[in-house]
Every structure is written in C-alpha cells, then in structure tokens.
Design a protein around this motif. Structure first.
Motif, mmCIF file in Angstrom:
data_model
loop_
_atom_site.group_PDB
_atom_site.id
_atom_site.type_symbol
_atom_site.label_atom_id
_atom_site.label_comp_id
_atom_site.label_asym_id
_atom_site.label_seq_id
_atom_site.Cartn_x
_atom_site.Cartn_y
_atom_site.Cartn_z
ATOM 1 N N GLU A 1 -0.609 11.938 -2.037
ATOM 2 C CA GLU A 1 0.317 12.917 -1.470
ATOM 3 C C GLU A 1 -0.415 14.168 -0.980
ATOM 4 O O GLU A 1 -0.134 14.683 0.110
ATOM 5 C CB GLU A 1 1.378 13.314 -2.508
ATOM 6 C CG GLU A 1 2.369 12.208 -2.837
ATOM 7 C CD GLU A 1 1.864 11.263 -3.917
ATOM 8 O OE1 GLU A 1 2.657 10.462 -4.428
ATOM 9 O OE2 GLU A 1 0.655 11.345 -4.264
ATOM 10 N N ASP A 2 -1.376 14.657 -1.770
ATOM 11 C CA ASP A 2 -2.139 15.840 -1.359
ATOM 12 C C ASP A 2 -3.039 15.527 -0.169
ATOM 13 O O ASP A 2 -3.249 16.375 0.708
ATOM 14 C CB ASP A 2 -2.985 16.360 -2.523
ATOM 15 C CG ASP A 2 -2.142 17.051 -3.580
ATOM 16 O OD1 ASP A 2 -0.980 17.390 -3.279
ATOM 17 O OD2 ASP A 2 -2.645 17.243 -4.709
ATOM 18 N N ARG B 1 -0.671 15.636 2.819
ATOM 19 C CA ARG B 1 -0.234 16.997 3.147
ATOM 20 C C ARG B 1 -1.357 17.800 3.792
ATOM 21 O O ARG B 1 -1.142 18.524 4.772
ATOM 22 C CB ARG B 1 0.278 17.702 1.887
ATOM 23 C CG ARG B 1 1.671 17.271 1.455
ATOM 24 C CD ARG B 1 2.221 18.211 0.404
ATOM 25 N NE ARG B 1 1.543 18.040 -0.879
ATOM 26 C CZ ARG B 1 1.960 17.233 -1.843
ATOM 27 N NH1 ARG B 1 3.054 16.517 -1.666
ATOM 28 N NH2 ARG B 1 1.299 17.144 -2.978
ATOM 29 N N THR B 2 -2.550 17.677 3.241
ATOM 30 C CA THR B 2 -3.691 18.401 3.803
ATOM 31 C C THR B 2 -4.004 17.919 5.209
ATOM 32 O O THR B 2 -4.347 18.710 6.098
ATOM 33 C CB THR B 2 -4.931 18.228 2.902
ATOM 34 O OG1 THR B 2 -4.614 18.632 1.570
ATOM 35 C CG2 THR B 2 -6.094 19.066 3.414
ATOM 36 N N LEU C 1 6.202 18.588 8.085
ATOM 37 C CA LEU C 1 6.083 18.278 6.660
ATOM 38 C C LEU C 1 7.401 18.540 5.931
ATOM 39 O O LEU C 1 7.819 17.748 5.070
ATOM 40 C CB LEU C 1 4.959 19.110 6.045
ATOM 41 C CG LEU C 1 4.433 18.649 4.682
ATOM 42 C CD1 LEU C 1 3.942 17.206 4.750
ATOM 43 C CD2 LEU C 1 3.307 19.561 4.216
ATOM 44 N N ASP C 2 8.079 19.628 6.274
ATOM 45 C CA ASP C 2 9.381 19.919 5.665
ATOM 46 C C ASP C 2 10.391 18.822 5.994
ATOM 47 O O ASP C 2 11.207 18.429 5.148
ATOM 48 C CB ASP C 2 9.912 21.267 6.162
ATOM 49 C CG ASP C 2 9.144 22.446 5.584
ATOM 50 O OD1 ASP C 2 8.446 22.248 4.566
ATOM 51 O OD2 ASP C 2 9.230 23.551 6.152
ATOM 52 N N GLU D 1 5.693 10.770 1.846
ATOM 53 C CA GLU D 1 4.324 11.266 1.995
ATOM 54 C C GLU D 1 3.321 10.170 1.647
ATOM 55 O O GLU D 1 2.360 9.928 2.383
ATOM 56 C CB GLU D 1 4.100 12.486 1.108
ATOM 57 C CG GLU D 1 4.827 13.737 1.587
ATOM 58 C CD GLU D 1 4.491 14.940 0.730
ATOM 59 O OE1 GLU D 1 3.974 14.735 -0.402
ATOM 60 O OE2 GLU D 1 4.728 16.078 1.171
ATOM 61 N N ARG E 1 3.373 22.122 12.279
ATOM 62 C CA ARG E 1 2.892 21.251 11.202
ATOM 63 C C ARG E 1 3.757 21.410 9.949
ATOM 64 O O ARG E 1 4.126 20.419 9.302
ATOM 65 C CB ARG E 1 1.431 21.577 10.881
ATOM 66 C CG ARG E 1 0.465 21.227 12.005
ATOM 67 C CD ARG E 1 -0.927 21.791 11.748
ATOM 68 N NE ARG E 1 -1.809 21.537 12.870
ATOM 69 C CZ ARG E 1 -2.550 20.451 13.023
ATOM 70 N NH1 ARG E 1 -2.522 19.506 12.086
ATOM 71 N NH2 ARG E 1 -3.323 20.297 14.073
ATOM 72 N N HIS E 2 4.081 22.655 9.611
ATOM 73 C CA HIS E 2 4.927 22.885 8.441
ATOM 74 C C HIS E 2 6.335 22.328 8.665
ATOM 75 O O HIS E 2 6.964 21.802 7.733
ATOM 76 C CB HIS E 2 4.997 24.383 8.129
ATOM 77 C CG HIS E 2 3.834 24.891 7.334
ATOM 78 N ND1 HIS E 2 2.690 25.393 7.912
ATOM 79 C CD2 HIS E 2 3.627 24.943 5.987
ATOM 80 C CE1 HIS E 2 1.838 25.754 6.969
ATOM 81 N NE2 HIS E 2 2.374 25.491 5.792
ATOM 82 N N LEU F 1 -1.339 19.447 7.603
ATOM 83 C CA LEU F 1 -1.420 20.894 7.778
ATOM 84 C C LEU F 1 -2.757 21.379 8.332
ATOM 85 O O LEU F 1 -2.810 22.424 8.994
ATOM 86 C CB LEU F 1 -1.155 21.591 6.439
ATOM 87 C CG LEU F 1 0.241 21.392 5.845
ATOM 88 C CD1 LEU F 1 0.335 22.065 4.484
ATOM 89 C CD2 LEU F 1 1.311 21.935 6.782
ATOM 90 N N ASN G 1 9.705 15.854 3.803
ATOM 91 C CA ASN G 1 10.135 16.103 2.422
ATOM 92 C C ASN G 1 11.655 16.031 2.290
ATOM 93 O O ASN G 1 12.181 15.522 1.289
ATOM 94 C CB ASN G 1 9.627 17.468 1.962
ATOM 95 C CG ASN G 1 8.128 17.477 1.726
ATOM 96 O OD1 ASN G 1 7.546 16.455 1.378
ATOM 97 N ND2 ASN G 1 7.495 18.622 1.926
#
Length: 292
Positions: A83-84, A87-88, A44-45, A59, A40-41, A91, A48
């Motif tokens: 965006e949050d 991301r949530t 996301l990376d 995002e 998951r990270h 993750l 980004n």
C-alpha cells in the motif's frame, strides 16, 4: 463513498480569470501533460473512497496489477509494504501517462465489482471533472481515456465518432478498431495509430457497401459510385473524397507494417480524418437506407 466534486469559489474565480485573459488575447495554456501534486492527491483520494465504499483494498490491487504489467518487482522501493509502495508511486514517482494507467485500472475494477453501478457512474463523472479542471491533456470518452491535443478537434471529431458508433452493433468492429487507434496514440505508437485509423475507415466502407474485401482508395471510389458522396456524376465532393485516399498512402508508407516512420502530428491527423469520414459514412448510409 466517492465524494461529489464541489465547485469551490477559488476554482470558479480561476476559470473566470482565464476566460478574461483569453478575451484580451493573452496566452493561456489549454492542456498540460504534467500531473500536479493536487491532481495526484485527488486520484489517491478517489481510490480510497472507492475502497471504503466497495470494501476492497484498491491500493494493493492496483499496485499488484501495475507491478505485473510493468514487469518490475516493486513500484518505488523493496522495503515498503504494497500500500505504501503504491501511494508513494502515485504521489511522487508516476508520470502523467502512468496516472492514466491507474485511473483506467480503477475504472475497470470498479465496473467489475458487484453492486458498483452507482459508484462507477460517479467515478466516471468525477474523473472527467478532475481531468478537465486540472487541464490534463487527456479525456474520458465512452469509458476510455484518450489523449487530446486540440479541444476543438477532439470535441468535433473524436467524441462524435465514438458516440455515433457506440451501441450500433452493425459497426461494433469499426468502433473497436477506432478505439484501438486512440489507445495506440495514448501509448505513443504513432504508426500503429495510423494503421488502425485506416483500417477503421476501410471496415466502415466494407460494411455499408456489403464487401468482404477492398482497400481505401477503391472503396472510396465505389462509395462515390453508389451515391454516398452525392450523385456519382457530380464533382463537388470528388476532390475531398480523393483527398482521403492520402490516409491509405500514409498507412502504406509510414504505418506499423512499414517501419513506423510517422510522427505524432501525422498520427493525430489520420485519427481526425478517420473520425470525420466514419461519421459521414455512417450517417450517410442511414440517410440513404431511410430514403429507399
């Protein structure tokens, strides 16, 4: 920019340990349908990195597409900025197939971005590596994410079928139909996958035979008469060819137009049958045309 995937010592050691375990006959899990925290990270990376390189808020864009397509007001909670919220979701909340949705959308947005060709190629390579090293039960084939259950069958049937069809304009509709079957599989629509597999083979046979219509059993019979499976009078492949008629029988009894009563294993069997037969038909057609 999208970072290059590095072959770290710990990853190499883990691969060596697994190979040694297999050599001893120990059970080693090949695939998983669970998205780990590490994966998951990594996803996301990757997003980004693309946002920075292409100067887009991926995002927010991807989150907006997901909200619209899922038909929900938000992904996680109403009090989070977009965006949050995204991301949530990545993750903490998204299931593995939803992570695949995110990867698919990311690839689509990247491919459509101006001046993104290099970034897209790097993205494809990185996604393929991440899926493999995390043992995800998915693969990236010709830009499309597909679910895989057997590495051997996947490598021997699905990839050759898509690779063979890709770029052959004459069989572009066959490729699309087969891709549709893989898409239905990834979404759990087993009956639809069976129908698409049958339709892809029928379409390939109609093209090589020059027919406008025809269903699988009769088309296989015509192909045999025209030497696509050896001399018409030979019986060496007759049973195998007749056996493929079962694909049509499954479609007629369990496909999407007949109650969707099939299961995942049967759907995969039909996809693999179809892929193997399509590869044979296309290659045989080219051999016959070359020798004429």
């Amino acid at each position: 920019m999208v970072q290059i995937v590095r072959r770290l010592f710990t990853k190499r050691e883990s691969e060596v340990a697994e190979e040694e375990a297999r050599a001893r006959g120990d059970y080693v899990e090949y695939f998983t349908e669970e998205a780990t925290s590490e994966f998951r990270h990594q996803v996301l990376d990757l997003i980004n990195d693309l946002s920075d390189e292409l100067r887009r808020n991926f995002e927010k864009e991807i989150g907006s597409i997901l909200v619209r397509e899922y038909g929900v007001p938000f992904l996680v909670g109403p009090n989070l900025i977009p965006e949050d919220d995204f991301r949530t979701f990545v993750l903490k909340r998204a299931k593995a197939d939803q992570i695949m949705d995110i990867i698919h959308i990311t690839m689509d947005l990247t491919e459509r971005s101006y001046g993104s060709y290099k970034a897209y190629l790097t993205l494809v390579r990185t996604v393929s590596i991440r899926l493999r090293e995390n043992k995800m039960a998915y693969d990236l084939v010709d830009g499309q994410i597909v679910r895989k259950k057997s590495q051997e069958l996947h490598a021997a049937v699905v990839q050759p079928a898509l690779t063979l069809l890709h770029g052959r304009k004459r069989f572009s509709e066959v490729e699309r139909q087969y891709q549709d079957g893989l898409k239905e599989l990834s979404e759990g629509h087993w009956g639809d996958a069976v129908t698409d597999a049958n339709a892809a083979v029928e379409l390939a046979l109609r093209i090589v035979l020059g027919y406008e219509q025809g269903q699988l059993p009769s088309l296989l019979g015509e192909a045999r008469k025209k030497g696509y499976f050896g001399q018409a009078q030979e019986r060496s492949l007759r049973r195998a060819v007749d056996g493929f008629s079962a694909l049509s029988e499954i479609r007629n009894s369990q496909g999407d137009a007949h109650g969707n009563t099939t299961d995942e294993a049967t759907a995969w069997l039909c996809i693999h049958w179809a892929g193997a037969l399509i590869v044979y038909i296309v290659q045989r057609d080219e051999d016959l045309n070359f020798s004429r």
